[in-house]
Enzyme design. Structure first.
Site, PDB file in Angstrom:
ATOM      1  N   MET A  78      -6.586  -2.403   5.984  1.00 57.31           N
ATOM      2  CA  MET A  78      -5.502  -2.652   5.038  1.00 57.31           C
ATOM      3  C   MET A  78      -4.534  -1.465   4.955  1.00 57.31           C
ATOM      4  O   MET A  78      -4.803  -0.395   5.495  1.00 57.31           O
ATOM      5  CB  MET A  78      -6.071  -2.942   3.651  1.00 57.31           C
ATOM      6  N   HIS A  79      -3.422  -1.705   4.287  1.00 55.75           N
ATOM      7  CA  HIS A  79      -2.475  -0.670   3.831  1.00 55.75           C
ATOM      8  C   HIS A  79      -1.610  -0.041   4.923  1.00 55.75           C
ATOM      9  O   HIS A  79      -0.651   0.666   4.612  1.00 55.75           O
ATOM     10  CB  HIS A  79      -3.194   0.472   3.096  1.00 55.75           C
ATOM     11  N   ASP A 237      -9.607  -6.469   5.222  1.00 55.37           N
ATOM     12  CA  ASP A 237     -10.994  -6.338   5.684  1.00 55.37           C
ATOM     13  C   ASP A 237     -12.027  -6.540   4.580  1.00 55.37           C
ATOM     14  O   ASP A 237     -13.047  -7.198   4.793  1.00 55.37           O
ATOM     15  CB  ASP A 237     -11.217  -5.005   6.403  1.00 55.37           C
TER      16      ASP A 237
END
Length: 490
Positions: A78-79, A237
């Protein structure tokens, strides 16, 4: 029918082939490099992800009936910030979740814009790993690249675009950007204005189980698959891993003892704790979840074993640990600072309470207990919201330790359920693909039918009481050390 789950990790892309009964037919893993161009930076090339994913898919489907493959979906790191130009070409390497360059921008968001406003706009506050601070960094430090941005994407969504030609993301992954109004499931106009971007630069939003398109003709031909194979949005995830462990529905919990550690609590309603100690994100089942994330979990034990004790005999080092709940040594598990619930990049790991007769076993035990106590910090925030949790699933490399599972059960006072097959976000991705293709009517139905519990570790009342006393001591250490950490990290 067959379904492909793609787990885009930080070190490798892991691909999984599953049938409609949940049986895994094949798995493939392909690694790619990480780049650290400056201290505290962490980058990867999206082109590497795509190259290795395609190579992995060729292997994955080599010996199956390709005409049976119905759908592909994702779980992914992520991110990360992926930026494309007007020709959909990658402008610069992706800035990853564990990149620390945006401290200044994070402080600006939390202190100048203000945590209260951020929480109103998104349901969350700023963390250095989130995407919005990275966009602000790019705007200031690389204005020529910022000016070229046509699309802002997350890592797994770049792969979905390469397969389908659709600029898409799902609500669970978008929740970690600090650009999404999580409660109302739409892009935040206020956050877009703060970051100097517009909605045309952001991908279209989908539920994790929604079909976003089908395989592009050239991709299908390269893989020998039908161009009718559906591409399903997928999830971040942690949400994908939660689907893969059956953590779906009101009050369900999953604890992950991976490199980092998470407490993931699914909910049918949106909620935010008073201090934003937990992340309030959308879940892959169409509802919501709370998540506490500690940056160092199983990595604490790996560091202790590999770097300090100089051994790979992890199990052997735990064999003689028998005095549970009686340890006088405490360990703060903040090797990389901490995220939930302290949000303190300057926090550091410490041992406290050693004496001349402290043993090797007590130090090892303190590491395992410190991680459990750190995870309980996040659990307590959830409990403060009135959420009643009585049991949890467990996954990740650390969950292979019988001793660690026992410590978790008693520190948390939860029944700890062990599932039959723990394949991580890739399995969750395959389940989302099956739902998107109509194999199941909902993520909940798929989870209930496919996830099987094979063992449960129950808490023991005498140990629960001892660990309650230990936890109350542990929780006083960080506040006592907090100001000192600021002086020793300057």
């Amino acid at each position: 029918m067959l379904y492909i789950g793609i787990d885009l990790g930080t070190s490798a892309v892991k691909l999984l082939l599953m049938d409609g009964k949940g049986k895994v037919h094949n798995t493939v893993s392909k690694e790619y490099p990480l780049y650290f161009p400056c201290k505290g930076w962490s980058e990867q090339k999206p082109e590497d992800w795509y190259t290795q994913m395609m190579a992995g898919m060729e292997e994955l489907v080599e010996n199956c009936k390709k005409e049976d493959i119905a759908g592909i979906s994702f779980g992914g790191q992520m991110h990360g910030l992926v930026v494309l130009d007007e020709h959909d070409k990658v402008i610069r390497p992706a800035i990853l979740w564990n990149d620390g360059r945006s401290d200044k921008e994070t402080d600006y968001l939390n202190k100048v814009i203000g945590k209260e406003r951020l929480s109103q706009y998104t349901g969350n506050i700023a963390f250095a790993g989130f995407t919005a601070p990275k966009i602000l960094w790019l705007k200031e430090k690389e204005p020529e690249n910022f000016a070229r941005i046509s699309k802002i994407m997350l890592p797994k969504d770049y792969l979905a675009y390469c397969l389908s030609g659709v600029h898409c993301t799902d609500y669970s992954d978008a929740s970690g950007m600090l650009l999404l109004d999580v409660k109302n499931k739409c892009w935040s106009k206020e956050m877009m204005k703060i970051c100097g971007i517009n909605e045309n630069q952001l991908p279209k939003l989908y539920e994790s189980y929604d079909v976003v398109g089908t395989l592009k003709l050239d991709v299908a031909q390269n893989l020998g698959l039908s161009s009718n194979v559906k591409v399903i949005a997928g999830a971040g995830d942690n949400a994908a891993a939660a689907v893969g462990t059956g953590t779906v529905g009101e009050g369900m919990c999953n604890i992950s003892l991976g490199t980092s550690g998470t407490v993931f609590i699914s909910s049918n309603t949106f909620g935010v704790d008073e201090n934003n100690g937990l992340h309030s994100f959308a879940h892959a089942d169409g509802y919501y979840h709370l998540m506490g994330c500690m940056l160092s979990a199983a990595s604490c034990n790996k560091w202790w074993m590999d770097e300090i004790l100089k051994t790979k005999e992890y199990a052997k080092e735990q064999n003689n640990i028998v005095k549970l709940g009686e340890n006088k040594v405490f360990y703060l598990p903040y090797l990389m600072g901490e995220r939930s619930p302290h949000n303190d990049p300057k926090a550091r790991a410490t041992f406290t309470g050693m004496t001349m007769d402290t043993t090797r076993e007590e130090m090892t035990q303190a590491v395992l207990e410190g991680v459990a106590y750190g995870l309980r910090d996040s659990l307590e925030v959830a409990r403060s919201l009135g959420i009643i949790i009585q049991r949890t699933k467990i996954c990740g490399g650390g969950a292979k330790s019988t001793l660690w599972k026992k410590i978790i059960a008693n520190v948390m006072n939860l029944s700890v359920d062990v599932i039959e097959s723990e394949e991580g976000p890739g399995y969750g991705g395959a389940i989302l693909a099956a739902v998107g293709c109509g194999e199941f009517s909902s993520v909940k139905e798929a989870s209930d039918k496919l996830i099987k519990i094979i063992d449960t570790v129950e808490p023991e009342q005498d140990l629960v009481e001892k660990y309650e006393e230990g936890y109350q001591k542990f929780r006083k250490i960080y506040p006592t050390m907090k100001e000192l950490f600021r002086t020793i990290t300057e």
